[in-house]
Every structure is written in structure tokens, then in C-alpha cells.
Design a protein around this motif. Structure first.
Motif, PDB file in Angstrom:
ATOM      1  N   PHE A 163       0.953  -1.003   0.088  1.00 19.91           N
ATOM      2  CA  PHE A 163      -0.131  -0.048   0.007  1.00 19.91           C
ATOM      3  C   PHE A 163       0.672   1.229   0.003  1.00 19.91           C
ATOM      4  CE2 PHE A 163      -2.864   3.350   1.867  1.00 19.91           C
ATOM      5  CZ  PHE A 163      -3.775   3.373   1.111  1.00 19.91           C
TER       6      PHE A 163
ATOM      7  N   ASP B 101       2.094   3.302  -5.215  1.00 16.24           N
ATOM      8  CA  ASP B 101       0.905   3.606  -5.750  1.00 16.24           C
ATOM      9  C   ASP B 101       0.726   2.773  -7.048  1.00 16.24           C
ATOM     10  OD1 ASP B 101      -1.626   4.969  -6.373  1.00 16.24           O
ATOM     11  OD2 ASP B 101      -0.631   6.482  -7.796  1.00 16.24           O
TER      12      ASP B 101
ATOM     13  N   THR C 264      -3.445  -1.733  -8.443  1.00 15.89           N
ATOM     14  CA  THR C 264      -4.021  -3.189  -8.056  1.00 15.89           C
ATOM     15  C   THR C 264      -5.378  -2.924  -7.797  1.00 15.89           C
ATOM     16  OG1 THR C 264      -3.483  -2.236  -5.836  1.00 15.89           O
ATOM     17  CG2 THR C 264      -1.797  -3.273  -6.562  1.00 15.89           C
ATOM     18  N   HIS C 265      -6.190  -1.864  -7.754  1.00 17.09           N
ATOM     19  CA  HIS C 265      -7.309  -1.724  -7.380  1.00 17.09           C
ATOM     20  C   HIS C 265      -8.437  -2.259  -8.221  1.00 17.09           C
ATOM     21  CE1 HIS C 265      -6.053   1.622  -9.812  1.00 17.09           C
ATOM     22  NE2 HIS C 265      -7.225   1.936  -9.981  1.00 17.09           N
ATOM     23  N   TYR C 266      -7.891  -2.537  -9.653  1.00 15.17           N
ATOM     24  CA  TYR C 266      -8.737  -3.423 -10.484  1.00 15.17           C
ATOM     25  C   TYR C 266      -9.153  -4.928 -10.158  1.00 15.17           C
ATOM     26  CZ  TYR C 266      -7.361   0.435 -13.270  1.00 15.17           C
ATOM     27  OH  TYR C 266      -6.484   1.903 -13.904  1.00 15.17           O
TER      28      TYR C 266
ATOM     29  N   THR D 251      -8.843  -6.030  -6.579  1.00 15.69           N
ATOM     30  CA  THR D 251      -9.466  -6.129  -5.239  1.00 15.69           C
ATOM     31  C   THR D 251     -10.594  -6.992  -4.987  1.00 15.69           C
ATOM     32  OG1 THR D 251      -8.199  -4.090  -4.714  1.00 15.69           O
ATOM     33  CG2 THR D 251      -9.691  -5.065  -3.374  1.00 15.69           C
TER      34      THR D 251
ATOM     35  N   THR E 283     -18.588  -2.825  -9.149  1.00 10.53           N
ATOM     36  CA  THR E 283     -17.343  -2.101  -9.263  1.00 10.53           C
ATOM     37  C   THR E 283     -16.746  -3.061 -10.480  1.00 10.53           C
ATOM     38  OG1 THR E 283     -17.272  -1.660  -6.936  1.00 10.53           O
ATOM     39  CG2 THR E 283     -15.038  -1.884  -8.352  1.00 10.53           C
ATOM     40  N   TRP E 284     -16.156  -2.316 -11.443  1.00 12.58           N
ATOM     41  CA  TRP E 284     -15.439  -2.790 -12.555  1.00 12.58           C
ATOM     42  C   TRP E 284     -16.349  -3.681 -13.380  1.00 12.58           C
ATOM     43  CZ3 TRP E 284     -12.297   0.892 -13.115  1.00 12.58           C
ATOM     44  CH2 TRP E 284     -11.418   1.227 -11.963  1.00 12.58           C
TER      45      TRP E 284
ATOM     46  N   GLU F  14     -15.576   3.800 -12.000  1.00 14.90           N
ATOM     47  CA  GLU F  14     -15.554   2.433 -11.563  1.00 14.90           C
ATOM     48  C   GLU F  14     -16.806   1.558 -11.135  1.00 14.90           C
ATOM     49  OE1 GLU F  14     -14.406   3.826  -7.307  1.00 14.90           O
ATOM     50  OE2 GLU F  14     -14.437   4.393  -9.149  1.00 14.90           O
TER      51      GLU F  14
ATOM     52  N   ALA G 161      -7.438   1.198   3.058  1.00  9.70           N
ATOM     53  CA  ALA G 161      -8.187   1.240   1.851  1.00  9.70           C
ATOM     54  C   ALA G 161      -9.461   1.807   1.757  1.00  9.70           C
ATOM     55  CB  ALA G 161      -8.267  -0.167   1.473  1.00  9.70           C
TER      56      ALA G 161
ATOM     57  N   ASN H 136      -2.829   8.026  -4.561  1.00  7.55           N
ATOM     58  CA  ASN H 136      -4.100   7.699  -3.722  1.00  7.55           C
ATOM     59  C   ASN H 136      -3.764   8.279  -2.234  1.00  7.55           C
ATOM     60  OD1 ASN H 136      -5.072   6.278  -5.909  1.00  7.55           O
ATOM     61  ND2 ASN H 136      -4.534   4.404  -5.296  1.00  7.55           N
TER      62      ASN H 136
ATOM     63  N   SER I 158      -9.628  11.363  -2.157  1.00 13.90           N
ATOM     64  CA  SER I 158      -9.821  10.184  -0.993  1.00 13.90           C
ATOM     65  C   SER I 158     -11.078  10.336  -0.116  1.00 13.90           C
ATOM     66  CB  SER I 158      -8.644   9.736  -0.292  1.00 13.90           C
ATOM     67  OG  SER I 158      -8.187  10.756   0.441  1.00 13.90           O
TER      68      SER I 158
END
Length: 407
Positions: free
Chosen positions: A86, A89, A92-94, A96, A166-167, A215, A257, A356, A363
Motif C-alpha cells: 500500500f 501507488d 492493484t485496485h482493478y 481487489t 465495481t469494474w 469504476e 483502503a 491515492n 480520497s
């Protein structure tokens, strides 16, 4: 790329040191500077490449077996690596959602042969999964969902709409809960499936958030055929499987997160800003907010690690994740507000090129959404009251009423 996971019985300190070396080696190619100016599609492509390398190195899905593309490691290694990752940057969020809920549930409830074929592709970043739960009329009350599946030969036909997905615009597959029997009580008439998101009749429409990101999506089903072989669990047992998924989601939330600044970044900010001509870090209220946040974080980490150990030993996720998610979300929002106060007028500016952890206003705008995902504060409080404190349930007039008779 060499397999970096085969290091025998190494200490946790050595594991963290090895993780840091690997993560630092990824920084030039996948860090913030490399991502500035990329389109969403370009950033996703970069994320897929990072996820592949991460899997090869044994740092993706750390608790899953190596033959699936995981790390073959422990829950504590997963936690320690996540804390180190974390700090970077990386894109990775795609993945999760994919790796946090759908893949574990597929491995637990899906056809074993299919699950072991699809899971490695998700772990390597080749596939993205989404989670089709919430609807316009069923967010906090998941059992009130109206998307329905009607039997059709050896399968089902799905009609309806999902929201807050999401996504979904990039998803290859999904897990979904839909209503299969409207003549029984609302909790009893649901069934759980996995879906191919490229199936005819599925339409995805992105939703633009206040921060400018898109997203999350609406997903529409128009006579979508799903084979019964893609059912996960028994017919009518979908609510139980969905709740199990949500419990995992609450445990999968990382300390940092949920939006807002990390404690480390907030401390740096407080040291650099002034209150009445002195560093803000010297102000009593700021120091008290930091101390409370640190103490709370350590307590929540203890709950989290104890729960993850139980999960690793094959036990079902418990209600304690509701405590952690409730407190994390509220604390993160408060720290975000403090950060913006310290920045003054500068704190109202959205910075599309910030990382982020440094873009405080962006955020902070995301925190309310994170407090909704996986269960609103109100739902979490009910779960804590009933499952942890043993208090009686709220009165529910529709508890035993057939769903098709509820007004």
C-alpha cells in the motif's frame, strides 16, 4: 521472472525484507510516475502486467496454493505484504474485488474443475470478476432484491438490474444472487450463481462519481441464460452464501483502503503545516486525534488477525468484521476532514495527478462510498448488536411473509 516464493522457513522479518526489495524493484515501471497521464485502459493494462509479475513472484493471493497462481503462504504474510504494497501507488485496485470475494467463493462453492481453471487467470490478472449484489431497491436490505431467475430447461433466465457494481465494464465473470422463488419469505427465495459477463442480454452502464471516476456501474439483464451448472450452492440458499461473501468483504478491507489519508501521510502533513505559527503536530487536538487513531488501529488489527486465523483454519467468517469496517470507515473520514482543514483552501483542489494517499480531497470524497460498500453503518451496527452483543433482532413485519405479498 524467478519464483521468489520458495525460501523455505524464513522469518517474518526476512519475508517483509524480501517483499520490500521486490516492491521497490517494481516502482520504476508501475509506480505513480509511470502512471501519470495514462488513460484508464492503459492503466488497466499496466495493472494486468503488474498482477502477472506479482503472481509469478508468489505475492498474489498469498494464502492460495502455488498451483493456482497464489503464494502458498499464511494469513500473516498476506497482511504484512499488503501493508508494504500500500505504500506504493501500484495499479492493484482493478483486482481487489476479484480476488477478495468472487474467487474465494468460486473455489468454495463452484464446480471444482471449473473453479481451478478460472481462478489462476483471475490471480494473474487475465480475468476480472465483479460482484452483482446491490439493486436500486435492495442495497442495505439485500434480501429485498428483485432481479429474478426463471427455470428454463437445464438452466435459468435472468431478468432485472444491479447497481453499484465495481469494474463491471471490464469484468469477464461475476458472482450474482437473484430471486428464484417469490412465493416464500424474502431470505429463503434467493439463489447464487456465477455468470459470464459476455453473455447475450447483459448491458453495463458506468456511473460517474463526484470525484470524476467511473469504476461503479449499473448492470441490466434481459433474458440472460445461465446453465444450472453455474449455480453455487443449493437452490434457495443464496442468501446464506451472499452473507458469507459479505463477511469476507468486510475482512478484506485494508487499514488504509477506505479513503482519507494514511496515518503516516497525515503525520507528515501535520508536521509541515502551521497552526498559530507552530507546527500542527504540536497542537493538542491534532496529537489527540493521531493517538486515538493509532490506538484504535492496533485494536482493530488484533481483531482482524484473530479472525483471519480462524478463516485460515476452515471456519466461517464471523461478525467481528463488522466492528472493523464500521470503525475504520468513520475514522478515515474524520482524518480526511482534519487533513483538508490543515490544508485550508488548498485542500479543496482535486489533483488528478496525485497518488491515492496524497490526494486528500479525492480520497475524502470516496470515504462515504466505502462506508456503503459491504454494508452500511446501520447494517453493521445491527450485525454487531445481534451477533456480537446478543441483543434481540429488530422487529421485521415482513420476516415470514412471502416476497410476492410484500407491498
Amino acid at each position: 521472472m524467478n519464483d521468489l516464493s520458495n525460501h523455505g522457513a524464513e522469518s517474518l522479518g526476512d519475508y517483509v525484507a524480501r517483499a520490500r526489495v521486490w516492491l521497490n524493484s517494481m516502482e520504476p515501471r508501475f509506480g505513480h510516475k509511470a502512471r501519470v497521464g495514462l488513460t484508464l485502459e492503459e492503466d488497466l493494462a499496466l495493472g494486468r502486467e503488474y498482477q502477472r509479475l506479482k503472481s509469478e513472484a508468489g505475492f498474489a493471493s498469498i494464502t492460495l496454493p502455488r498451483e493456482l497462481g497464489g503464494g502458498g503462504g499464511s494469513e500473516i504474510q498476506k497482511i504484512l505484504f499488503g501493508q508494504e504494497e500500500f505504500k506504493h501507488d501500484f495499479p492493484t485496485h482493478y483486482f481487489t474485488v476479484s480476488l477478495g470475494m468472487p474467487v474465494p467463493m468460486m473455489l468454495r462453492y463452484g464446480d471444482p474443475a471449473i473453479a481451478r481453471t478460472l481462478a489462476p487467470k483471475a490471480i494473474r490478472g487475465e480475468h476480472i470478476w465483479c460482484q452483482l449484489f446491490s439493486e436500486p431497491a435492495a442495497g442495505s436490505d439485500l434480501a429485498a432484491l428483485r432481479s429474478r431467475a426463471i427455470p428454463d430447461g437445464d438452466g435459468w433466465r435472468i431478468e432485472g438490474q444491479k447497481l453499484w457494481t465495481t469494474w463491471a465494464q471490464y469484468a469477464d465473470y461475476a458472482i450474482a444472487v437473484v430471486r428464484t422463488d417469490p412465493t416464500v419469505a424474502k431470505h429463503a427465495g434467493l439463489t447464487f450463481f456465477w455468470l459470464d459477463m459476455k453473455s447475450p442480454g447483459i448491458t453495463v452502464k458506468p456511473v460517474r462519481k463526484l470525484s470524476g471516476e467511473s469504476e461503479i456501474n449499473e448492470v441490466f439483464f434481459d433474458n440472460v441464460y445461465v446453465p444450472d451448472s453455474q449455480r453455487m450452492g443449493e437452490v434457495g440458499a443464496g442468501f446464506r452464501v451472499a452473507i458469507e461473501t459479505l463477511m469476507i468483504e468486510r475482512y478484506s478491507v485494508a487499514d488504509d483502503a477506505l479513503g482519507g489519508p494514511t496515518l503516516a501521510e497525515f503525520t507528515k502533513l501535520a508536521a509541515s503545516r502551521k497552526i498559530m505559527g507552530r507546527p500542527a503536530i504540536d497542537d493538542g487536538q491534532i496529537r489527540r486525534a493521531l493517538a486515538e487513531a493509532i490506538v484504535e488501529r492496533q485494536g482493530l488489527r488484533s481483531i482482524h488477525r484473530r479472525a483471519l486465523t480462524a478463516i485460515a483454519e476452515g471456519e466461517d467468517p464471523g461478525p467481528e468484521g463488522s466492528i472493523r469496517k464500521l470503525r475504520l470507515g468513520r475514522r478515515r473520514q474524520m482524518m480526511g476532514e482534519l487533513a483538508m482543514d490543515l490544508l485550508g483552501g488548498e485542500g479543496l483542489r482535486l489533483d488528478p495527478e496525485a497518488t491515492n494517499t496524497l490526494d486528500h480531497v479525492s480520497s475524502w470524497l470516496d470515504v462515504p462510498g466505502a462506508r456503503i460498500a459491504g454494508g452500511t453503518d446501520e447494517i453493521l451496527r445491527n450485525t454487531i448488536a445481534e451477533k456480537v452483543l446478543g441483543l434481540p433482532q429488530d422487529y421485521r413485519p415482513d420476516k415470514k411473509v412471502p416476497f410476492n405479498q410484500i407491498g
